[in-house]
Scaffold this active site. Structure first.
Site, mmCIF file in Angstrom:
data_model
loop_
_atom_site.group_PDB
_atom_site.id
_atom_site.type_symbol
_atom_site.label_atom_id
_atom_site.label_comp_id
_atom_site.label_asym_id
_atom_site.label_seq_id
_atom_site.Cartn_x
_atom_site.Cartn_y
_atom_site.Cartn_z
ATOM 1 C CB SER A 185 -0.882 -0.041 1.236
ATOM 2 O OG SER A 185 -1.001 1.226 1.813
ATOM 3 C CE LYS A 186 3.596 4.398 -4.885
ATOM 4 N NZ LYS A 186 3.930 3.073 -5.210
ATOM 5 N NE ARG A 187 -4.632 2.782 2.951
ATOM 6 C CZ ARG A 187 -5.141 2.360 4.087
ATOM 7 N NH1 ARG A 187 -5.831 3.176 4.844
ATOM 8 N NH2 ARG A 187 -4.966 1.118 4.477
ATOM 9 C CD GLN A 188 2.461 10.594 4.986
ATOM 10 O OE1 GLN A 188 1.941 11.180 4.050
ATOM 11 N NE2 GLN A 188 3.190 11.200 5.896
#
Ligand code: GLU
Ligand code: ZN
Length: 485
Positions: free
Chosen positions: A258-261
């Site tokens: 996932s790229k969610r911070q």
């Protein structure tokens, strides 16, 4: 050979957990070979810049213990740099890229392109409709010298494109072996943009060469760029570095991480109380394991064992449960003065306590912590007895009368026991249990709940040791009052 590795992040605001692995592997490899390691700021994509990102990156690398020999540093909070190959920030090197691009154009390996955005868009549309590969059509390759000079003099907007030669390009990857691709698949890559900034491809090749980089170790997502880079190295006549592309990092369901911070920012993990030591140990094992039979390694062990040929090709699963487990291991095994330092921001309302008191709380509570972030809530109980019901004091195999009797006995006993060590406390209480033939639960359950006000907590001897005689007696008395009323 003098090994030199690099970590060239784009300053986008936080350090991705995958980038932490890349940085750490480059660090390990350089250390293993007595080489040097540099950090470079790749800020040519002006739209993605984030204020303060470089400072934050420098601090994060320092926190996790990844040191480097060259690159941007902070001196009294201000950006500076160290090393003989600077500037290490690409936006400060624009002249260098321009010269290099012009040199390629002069020798015929690159060419000026004046095509408008509209023309390029139209071209792409036509190619898409015709189901052709979308590629620049070399419209401007035919321009002669005079026309180019005239249009440059008239300050027309232009880019410089790499002229991809015919044939095919082969390169060797230290992890994946030889890779060959047909040059017909490669677009005439823009090297210099109309705004005077280089593209990533030009800047990375020029800088890696000028800065003396010998090994390019980075994530798999960059492997498709290598053919363009190889063509550039050849056009410049630069010696070829070695390439190694690290496996992707995957979610448990094998999708790309996932790229969610919140899930991937190293800064967020640190803020939650994951130890720097645990984070680097954890990321080191994403794609590599020195021995295969254990999980905890010192940095020195990782340096000694690191070998690109032993890095996996297949994706590495990012296992949060394993990270939690590892963090707990580090919390329990790390040097207590280091732990005391690390835990400083995490005391919450208990931050005003005396250091000796905090040391005791930490010694007790660290046994059950997964992250340091949990400490504030656990420590609160030592400051203030939580509210609880009388029923909580009653062990499941006993009744209120029994609990009351033992608490009264404990109250008396406390007058004579030495509370200076956990062993002495344990000895005295166990003697009371043993001498009278009681069961542990009958005594220890009400004692523990009286001291913690909670159904789940650290053990009763530990609690009493931390709380001390006065507070311990007060809490036992509170429990007696609850049961007696
Ligand atoms: N600036 C690129 C990044 O953001 C570096 C890629 C490379 O290592 O060549 O990751
Ligand atoms: Zn053109």
């Amino acid at each position: 050979m003098n090994v030199k590795t690099r970590f060239p992040p784009s300053p986008t605001g936080f350090l991705h957990i995958g980038s932490l692995r890349t940085a750490f592997y480059n660090f390990l490899f350089a250390k293993k070979h007595d080489g040097t390691f540099l950090v470079r700021v790749e800020d040519t994509d002006r739209e993605r810049l984030v204020e303060g990102a470089v400072e934050s990156l420098i601090r994060t690398l320092e926190t996790v213990g990844i040191t480097y020999d060259e690159g941007p540093i902070l001196v009294n909070g201000k950006l500076a740099e160290k090393g003989p190959n600077g500037p290490y920030t690409q936006s400060h090197r624009l002249e260098i890229y321009k010269e290099h691009a012009q040199m390629l154009a002069l020798q015929g390996s690159a060419y000026y392109c004046f095509c408008s955005k509209e023309r390029l868009e139209e071209l792409r549309n036509q190619q898409t409709i015709a189901k052709l590969q979308t590629k620049y059509d070399r419209h401007c390759l035919k321009l002669d010298k005079e026309e180019i000079s005239r249009r440059l003099a008239a300050r027309e907007s232009y880019v410089i494109r790499l002229l991809i030669p015919d044939g095919e390009t082969t390169f060797h990857d230290e992890i994946r072996g030889n890779i060959t691709i047909s040059n017909s698949e490669i677009d005439d890559q823009v090297l210099m943009k109309a705004d005077g900034f280089p593209t990533y491809h030009l800047a990375v090749v020029v800088d890696d060469h000028l800065m003396g980089v010998t090994h390019i170790i980075r994530g798999e997502e960059w492997i498709s760029s290598v053919p363009k880079h190889v063509i550039l190295y050849k056009a410049f006549g630069f010696p070829m570095p070695l390439f190694a592309h690290l496996p992707l990092i995957l979610n448990a369901d094998k999708s790309k991480l996932s790229k969610r911070q919140g899930d991937v920012a190293v800064e967020d993990y640190l803020a939650k109380g994951y130890l720097p030591e645990a984070l680097v140990n954890f990321v080191a094992l994403l794609g590599f394991n020195p021995t295969g039979d254990r999980e905890i390694y010192t940095v020195q062990e990782l340096i000694d064992a690191f070998d690109l040929s032993r890095v996996n090709k297949s994706g590495a699963v990012f296992d949060r449960t394993k990270l939690d487990w590892m963090n707990g291991q580090y919390i329990r095994s790390i040097d207590s003065s280091r732990l005391f330092e690390l835990v400083k921001p995490f005391w919450g309302t208990a931050s005003g306590l005396e250091d000796t008191q905090k040391e005791k709380i930490l010694a007790v509570e660290k046994e059950r912590l997964t992250t340091l972030g949990e400490l504030a809530q656990r420590a609160q109980m030592y400051l203030e007895l939580p509210d609880y019901t009388a029923e909580t004091l009653v062990w499941k195999k006993a009744d209120a009368q029994d609990a009351l009797m033992h608490l009264k006995n404990l109250e008396t006993l406390m007058g004579s026991i030495d509370l200076s060590s956990r062993e002495l406390i344990e000895g005295a209480i166990k003697k009371y249990i043993g001498d009278n033939g009681y069961q542990n639960g009958n005594v220890l359950w009400p004692m523990r709940v009286a001291l913690s006000g909670q159904a789940q907590s650290a053990g009763p001897f530990d609690l009493l040791w931390v709380l001390g005689k006065e507070e311990g007696l007060t809490r036992i008395h509170t429990a007696i009052t609850k049961l007696a009323s």
